[in-house]
Design a protein around this motif. Structure first.
Motif, short mmCIF file in Angstrom:
data_model
loop_
_atom_site.label_atom_id
_atom_site.label_comp_id
_atom_site.label_asym_id
_atom_site.label_seq_id
_atom_site.Cartn_x
_atom_site.Cartn_y
_atom_site.Cartn_z
N MET A 260 38.88 -51.04 114.53
CA MET A 260 38.45 -49.64 114.43
C MET A 260 37.72 -49.42 113.11
SD MET A 260 40.88 -46.32 114.36
CE MET A 260 40.17 -44.72 113.97
N ASN A 261 36.56 -48.81 113.18
CA ASN A 261 35.81 -48.56 111.96
C ASN A 261 36.32 -47.31 111.27
OD1 ASN A 261 34.28 -50.75 112.50
ND2 ASN A 261 32.55 -49.62 113.36
N TYR A 262 36.88 -47.49 110.09
CA TYR A 262 37.34 -46.31 109.37
C TYR A 262 36.25 -45.69 108.53
CZ TYR A 262 37.77 -49.52 105.39
OH TYR A 262 37.52 -50.43 104.41
N LEU A 263 35.14 -46.32 108.46
CA LEU A 263 34.01 -45.75 107.73
C LEU A 263 32.81 -45.68 108.67
CD1 LEU A 263 34.19 -47.51 104.25
CD2 LEU A 263 34.58 -45.10 104.75
N ASN A 264 33.01 -44.97 109.78
CA ASN A 264 31.94 -44.89 110.77
C ASN A 264 31.05 -43.70 110.47
OD1 ASN A 264 30.39 -45.35 112.97
ND2 ASN A 264 31.85 -44.51 114.47
N LYS A 265 30.31 -43.88 109.42
CA LYS A 265 29.42 -42.78 109.01
C LYS A 265 28.24 -43.37 108.24
CE LYS A 265 32.37 -42.00 105.05
NZ LYS A 265 33.27 -41.09 104.37
N HIS A 266 27.24 -42.54 108.01
CA HIS A 266 26.02 -43.00 107.34
C HIS A 266 26.00 -42.65 105.87
CE1 HIS A 266 24.36 -44.05 111.24
NE2 HIS A 266 24.72 -42.85 111.69
N ASN A 267 26.97 -41.85 105.44
CA ASN A 267 26.98 -41.46 104.02
C ASN A 267 27.30 -42.68 103.15
OD1 ASN A 267 26.52 -38.79 104.72
ND2 ASN A 267 28.72 -38.39 104.94
N VAL B 49 37.04 -42.16 98.11
CA VAL B 49 38.13 -42.40 99.06
C VAL B 49 37.87 -43.67 99.86
CG1 VAL B 49 39.34 -41.47 101.06
CG2 VAL B 49 38.61 -39.93 99.23
N ASP B 50 36.63 -43.85 100.28
CA ASP B 50 36.28 -45.06 101.05
C ASP B 50 36.48 -46.31 100.19
OD1 ASP B 50 35.52 -43.31 103.04
OD2 ASP B 50 33.46 -43.18 102.27
N MET B 51 36.07 -46.18 98.95
CA MET B 51 36.18 -47.34 98.05
C MET B 51 37.64 -47.69 97.81
SD MET B 51 34.15 -49.37 96.51
CE MET B 51 34.91 -50.89 96.00
N ILE B 52 38.45 -46.66 97.68
CA ILE B 52 39.88 -46.91 97.44
C ILE B 52 40.48 -47.61 98.67
CG2 ILE B 52 42.12 -45.75 97.22
CD1 ILE B 52 40.68 -43.70 95.39
N ARG B 53 40.04 -47.20 99.85
CA ARG B 53 40.56 -47.85 101.06
C ARG B 53 40.14 -49.33 101.11
NH1 ARG B 53 39.16 -43.10 105.42
NH2 ARG B 53 41.00 -41.80 104.99
N ILE B 54 38.91 -49.59 100.75
CA ILE B 54 38.45 -50.99 100.72
C ILE B 54 39.31 -51.81 99.77
CG2 ILE B 54 36.53 -52.48 100.02
CD1 ILE B 54 34.62 -50.27 100.96
N LEU B 55 39.56 -51.23 98.60
CA LEU B 55 40.35 -51.95 97.60
C LEU B 55 41.78 -52.17 98.07
CD1 LEU B 55 39.06 -50.20 94.33
CD2 LEU B 55 38.46 -52.47 95.19
N THR C 46 40.39 -60.67 103.77
CA THR C 46 39.21 -61.33 103.24
C THR C 46 38.04 -60.34 103.24
OG1 THR C 46 38.47 -62.10 105.41
CG2 THR C 46 39.97 -63.56 104.16
N THR C 47 37.00 -60.69 102.52
CA THR C 47 35.84 -59.80 102.45
C THR C 47 35.20 -59.62 103.83
OG1 THR C 47 34.50 -61.72 101.85
CG2 THR C 47 35.28 -60.34 100.06
N GLU C 48 35.21 -60.69 104.62
CA GLU C 48 34.62 -60.61 105.96
C GLU C 48 35.40 -59.63 106.84
OE1 GLU C 48 31.79 -61.76 107.13
OE2 GLU C 48 31.41 -62.44 105.06
N GLU C 49 36.71 -59.70 106.70
CA GLU C 49 37.55 -58.80 107.50
C GLU C 49 37.32 -57.35 107.09
OE1 GLU C 49 41.39 -61.76 108.35
OE2 GLU C 49 41.37 -60.44 106.61
N VAL C 50 37.17 -57.13 105.78
CA VAL C 50 36.92 -55.77 105.31
C VAL C 50 35.58 -55.28 105.80
CG1 VAL C 50 36.51 -54.39 103.24
CG2 VAL C 50 38.39 -56.02 103.28
N LEU C 51 34.58 -56.13 105.73
CA LEU C 51 33.23 -55.72 106.14
C LEU C 51 33.18 -55.41 107.63
CD1 LEU C 51 31.03 -58.21 104.06
CD2 LEU C 51 31.23 -55.74 103.75
N LEU C 52 33.95 -56.16 108.42
CA LEU C 52 33.93 -55.94 109.86
C LEU C 52 34.50 -54.56 110.23
CD1 LEU C 52 35.00 -59.43 111.29
CD2 LEU C 52 32.81 -58.26 111.61
N GLU C 53 35.34 -54.05 109.39
CA GLU C 53 35.92 -52.73 109.67
C GLU C 53 34.98 -51.60 109.30
OE1 GLU C 53 39.76 -52.18 108.04
OE2 GLU C 53 40.71 -53.52 109.48
N LEU C 54 33.90 -51.94 108.62
CA LEU C 54 32.97 -50.90 108.18
C LEU C 54 31.87 -50.70 109.20
CD1 LEU C 54 32.55 -52.02 104.45
CD2 LEU C 54 33.92 -50.11 105.30
N SER C 55 31.26 -49.53 109.13
CA SER C 55 30.10 -49.29 109.99
C SER C 55 28.92 -50.12 109.49
CB SER C 55 29.75 -47.81 109.97
OG SER C 55 29.33 -47.46 108.68
N GLU C 56 27.95 -50.31 110.35
CA GLU C 56 26.77 -51.11 110.00
C GLU C 56 26.05 -50.52 108.78
OE1 GLU C 56 25.33 -53.88 111.09
OE2 GLU C 56 26.98 -54.31 112.45
#
Lengths: 191, 265
Positions: free
Chosen positions: B1-8, B13-19, B27-37
């Motif tokens: 599920m993309n928790y950052l499914n937005k274009h902004n 807050v998003d950065m804190i979630r990534i951290l 892993t970085t790949e796993e984190v990136l996969l959860e993000l929107s394109e």
């Protein structure tokens, strides 16, 4: 209290009582993080050596007045280091970055010869960008992403809440990314 | 599920979630996969920044010799703290400071200023007296009479200066002189007390005493009151014109008075 924490407390107690050998062990434990912190904050190698030495000499001279108030001994050392860096920056408003590679081994870390120059440039860009961050951002970035300390520990070291530390880390990272990108753009245009 | 499914762009807050996900061991790949394109490129740059910071830690290696130097210095015991050294240094300076003393209980440096000021003040007063212009008036005249030679001050007059009451004069006075001297008889009665040595005892016995006499003190003659013995004389041809005394200053003065018109006296 864990076994490790008990040992540390005993070491600190001996140092407070004037045991130079115990203080030497504390020094061996904390020299590297303090040195790296000062290096990132100053980036002039010979000054880093002097200030690190000064920090530990000050600590030794004042250790008899140290009181354990629930904070780690490193927090006390860190406070001395921060003040020493502050004094240094006050005297030398403009910091000239030492462009030489931090150590010769950095060459060995580069995967290939052709990537060696790019690798050093990237590290140099990060170090330059770090110096442009605010004091708090520098502290948190160094302690979290270079030293690998937990947010809780950092919160204790710089006497802020964990949430505040996370927010500072987040903004610091984004700021750093922007500055590195700007540096890259400038260097690309120059080349 | 993309928790950052937005274009902004990525916010705090998003950065804190990534951290937080990185802290959990993703892993970085796993984190990136959860993000929107749209956010992946920016997130990738942030993760790259974190990796570079980690590289910085790898390349900053504290020098071993530095550690050895400090350990050697620590093994050599620090006997004194900086404060103690500073205090000792001050004490040492104090012991080297020369102490100027006139005598042991009177350190000059403590009293030099008041003593020197006092000495200068005394010198100024003494020197200044030489240049003080005498004030004009009776007091000034009396002052001059008391301190100066009267004959120099009043060169036109025949002045006899009597400074001691014991210098009893035997004045050769004729009846004429006596009348003149006692013309303004407002003063006290002067009694004959003792004759001058040169006066003859017989002459002394002829005194018509007591005689009211005022010897003027208001002018230039006498600064202080005194008692004088007036010895009336009978003319003695064998001695001098007035009897017993040789002609002295006072006789000359009296003669001057006698010759002077009364209006000028």
């Amino acid at each position: 209290m864990t076994r490790e924490e008990e040992n540390m407390a005993e070491l600190v107690r001996k140092a407070v009582d004037g045991d130079s050998q115990a203080f030497g062990e504390l020094y061996a434990l904390y020299f590297a993080p303090i040195y790296r912190y000062i290096y990132v904050r100053i980036s002039v190698k010979h000054d880093v050596d002097d200030i690190t030495q000064t920090v530990f000499l000050k600590a030794w001279q004042a250790v008899s007045r140290y009181e354990n108030q629930g904070r780690p001994f490193l927090a006390w050392l860190f406070t001395i280091a921060r003040n020493s860096v502050f004094d240094y920056r006050k005297k030398k408003r403009e910091v000239f970055l030492d462009d030489t590679p931090i150590r010769d081994e950095s060459v060995a870390l580069a995967p290939r010869d052709e990537e060696k120059e790019l690798y050093n440039e990237q590290l140099l860009a990060v170090r330059k960008a770090l110096l442009d961050l605010s004091e708090d951002q520098q502290d948190v970035i160094v302690l979290r992403f270079i030293e690998g300390r937990s947010y809780r520990e950092i919160a204790s070291l710089i006497e802020k809440s964990e949430d505040a530390v996370r927010a500072i880390a987040s903004r610091g990272l984004r700021e750093l990314r922007k500055k590195i990108g700007r540096t890259d753009d400038t260097s690309n245009k120059a080349s | 599920m993309n928790y950052l499914n937005k274009h902004n762009p990525i916010g705090d807050v998003d950065m804190i979630r990534i951290l937080e996900r990185l802290d959990r061991g993703m892993t970085t790949e796993e984190v990136l996969l959860e993000l929107s394109e749209e956010n992946r490129d920016e997130a990738r740059e942030l993760l790259e920044t974190i990796r570079l910071l980690d590289e910085v830690r790898e390349v900053i290696v504290p020098p071993r010799e530095h550690l050895q130097q400090i350990l050697v210095r620590l093994n050599a015991p620090f006997e004194k703290s900086i404060d103690e050294e500073a205090r000792d240094s001050r004490l040492e300076k104090n012991t080297h400071t020369p102490k100027y003393r006139i005598f042991p209980l009177f350190p000059l440096r403590h009293y030099f200023f008041p003593v020197s000021v006092g000495a200068i003040a005394v010198l100024l007063v003494v020197a200044g007296r030489s240049f003080i212009v005498s004030p004009i008036g009776t007091d000034a005249v009396l002052y001059e009479l008391g301190t100066e030679n009267l004959s120099e001050i009043f060169p036109d007059d025949q002045v006899i200066q009597i400074t001691d009451k014991s210098d009893v004069l035997s004045v050769p006075v004729t009846e004429q002189h006596f009348d003149m001297l006692t013309e303004d008889t407002t003063g006290s009665v002067v009694s004959a007390t003792a004759p001058a040595e040169d006066a003859g005892r017989a002459a002394t016995e002829n005194i018509q005493a007591p005689v009211p006499l005022n010897i003027s003190r208001s002018g230039t003659l006498y600064a202080n009151p005194f008692e004088a013995t007036i010895v009336p004389l009978t003319k003695n041809e064998t001695q001098d014109a007035y009897g017993v005394f040789p002609e002295d200053d006072f006789s000359i003065y009296l003669k001057t008075l006698t010759d002077m018109p009364i209006d000028n006296y």
